[in-house]
Design an enzyme around this catalytic site. Sequence first.
Site, mmCIF file in Angstrom:
data_model
loop_
_atom_site.group_PDB
_atom_site.id
_atom_site.type_symbol
_atom_site.label_atom_id
_atom_site.label_comp_id
_atom_site.label_asym_id
_atom_site.label_seq_id
_atom_site.Cartn_x
_atom_site.Cartn_y
_atom_site.Cartn_z
ATOM 1 C CB CYS A 16 -0.982 -0.037 1.160
ATOM 2 S SG CYS A 16 -2.005 -1.518 1.078
ATOM 3 C CG HIS A 72 -1.905 4.336 5.196
ATOM 4 N ND1 HIS A 72 -1.987 4.312 3.827
ATOM 5 C CD2 HIS A 72 -1.940 3.034 5.593
ATOM 6 C CE1 HIS A 72 -2.063 3.052 3.408
ATOM 7 N NE2 HIS A 72 -2.051 2.264 4.454
ATOM 8 C CD GLU A 75 -1.555 7.448 9.365
ATOM 9 O OE1 GLU A 75 -2.538 6.700 9.254
ATOM 10 O OE2 GLU A 75 -1.167 8.227 8.477
ATOM 11 C CE LYS A 128 -5.950 4.228 2.555
ATOM 12 N NZ LYS A 128 -5.042 5.374 2.584
ATOM 13 C CG HIS A 155 -6.648 0.754 1.773
ATOM 14 N ND1 HIS A 155 -5.767 1.380 0.916
ATOM 15 C CD2 HIS A 155 -5.882 0.193 2.751
ATOM 16 C CE1 HIS A 155 -4.527 1.184 1.344
ATOM 17 N NE2 HIS A 155 -4.579 0.477 2.455
ATOM 18 C CG PHE A 185 0.531 -6.263 4.240
ATOM 19 C CD1 PHE A 185 -0.125 -5.569 5.233
ATOM 20 C CD2 PHE A 185 -0.050 -7.433 3.765
ATOM 21 C CE1 PHE A 185 -1.337 -6.013 5.741
ATOM 22 C CE2 PHE A 185 -1.265 -7.888 4.264
ATOM 23 C CZ PHE A 185 -1.910 -7.172 5.251
#
Lengths: 397, 264
Positions: free
Chosen positions: A162, A291, A302, A320, A325, A383
């Site tokens: 991502c 994010h 975050e 998002k 996402h 990831f």
Amino acid sequence: MKGLRLEAYTLTTALGAGLAPTLVALREMRSGVVRKHWETVDLDTCLGEVDGLDERPVRADLAAFDCRNNRLAQLALEQDGFAERVREAIARHGHDRVGVFLGTSTSGILSSEIAYRHLDPHSGALPADYDYRHTHNSYSVADFVRSYFALTGPAYVVSTACSSSAKVFASAWRMIACGLIDAAVVGGVDSLCLTTLYGFNSLQLVSADPCRPFDAGRDGISIGEGAAFALVSDAANALPGEVIVAGVGESSDAHHMSSPHPEGLGARIAMQAALDMAGLTTADIDYINLHGTSTPSNDAAEDKGVVSLFGSQTPCSSTKGHTGHTLGAAGGVEAVICALALTHDFAPGGVGTQQLDPRLGCHYLLANLERPLRHVLSNSFGFGGSNCSLALSRVSA
Amino acid sequence: MSALSLYVDGIGLFGPGLPGWAQARTVLDGSSAFAIEAIRLPAAEALPPAERRRAGLAIKLSMAIGFEAVRAADADPALLPTVFSSTGGDCENCHNLLETLASNDRSVSPTRFHNSVHNAPAGYWSIATGCMAPSTSLCAYDATFAAGLLEASMQAVTSGKPCLLLAFDTAYPEPLNALRPIPHALGVALLLNPRETAAAQAKIALQLCRAAPTTMADAQLESLRHSVPAARSLPLLELLARRSSGRVVIEYIDALELAVEVAP
């Protein structure tokens, strides 16, 4: 001035094709995430789907590339006069001096998922009309865009989950700084597929409802799809009023494959590195596009990273809730949303979120903040602990 | 453009009949014969036990080449930015996921899913080394090695600091093998330093060009070069093994190639 001039940019997500519908949706705080069935998926979930891809094959001369991901790439390229701006840049610089660096996480894997359902019952072979190279392989989307413009310069795909399409800005900057190219088409494209829907579901990271970033009751992501493109060149040539990517910061968590560093340390290092490259301090940043995936642990980590660096005053939000996402496209999509925010003087409030999590400390916007912005930050984390933060600025008159 | 100039401080190479750079260089410099045999890899000792259990071939291969290159230069992997480059990542894992998704029970394994991201080896590497430096993971189909070499070199030159390139490929099982036949897993790591230090083994200078790619004289090595994207590196590795100066052209995209001048 170090960094990249955004000569032109566009995006296509569940909010619509091109900048105009995106801007309207941001202004109206409208979400494109809805409960729906898609393909043969039997999960009860909400998606940010781009309309009309099934009816829009890729250009006939590029038929080998036809798949959902490249259809989405083509739809996005053809909005906002973007392709024309790229052709003008090619005419100026030459076909070998314009690079293509795109991010994707799953490329056209949907084509393989479908092909695996139709193996020859005797030989076990894949269907004759299936084309691995031009659909499934991670490079496919960069190959498609390079072929779309008949470019002959450097190209590759960044695939770091991502954070992919945030990191492509760094690749383009390095290549321009080293004198290998004069301009580049950068961005990201990721489209719906079974791999991510069932994969994130196996990790219990998908919400049954539209996602609610930073909400006390957030319980997972909503998967979306999207494509974003920017035509970039040396920031030294940026004109007043234009947007530049002034800094790119990258880091690794070195912690876990699918969970973020609990203190947001990797996120903090990436944000600091973006500020350092841009020559900015935390006080210069008017808005942070988080994010903000809406999983309990991602948002908490975050938040810690942001608060430890910025304190709790800097306005921030995740978009998002608007788009879902978009995974490997998120970095590019959110960079373009930041460019819209800088150009149209507002910081978008997050949608979907009703009750802010009192355990989170950052200044999360639940409504649009109408205010001229000079410098903003966009976070993308993936990831494997892959972090990237972009600092974007509007060039003053 | 002016050439990108760097020093190669460390090399790692594991492939079929190429069991680590120390032995593989004797094949590439012509002092021992090349015999294809199954790839043998050291255990991924540096990984915590939970991650080691989950590590497939792509991860073990990148660990093997990365540590070999880093040890040769006596460098600290915790401080090194990395560029991973692979055409398909962990192909076996991908095939297994596709089979599950095509079956009546689509419950995929969470480990298989997080191992399916192209940057999975990069994630495991950062966990194994405790490295928080930037890392990217690239794909450019057959051009994957040259793409990685370019990116790692640019990173080293623009940052003024060393950068570790790890290029590797693994094989798909059938049915994908028929469409993307990669007969052997192979990986190569190069520790690239923009400054000359005591660790320097050779100086290289990179430039985009339009010339015919260099081939290998040995038919088996040429077949390997041609069939495994990461093995497009072999002409460069041959010059490094021979410790001789020269120029090779590495296959990049279509007619755009990458010329590398080597000086020991």
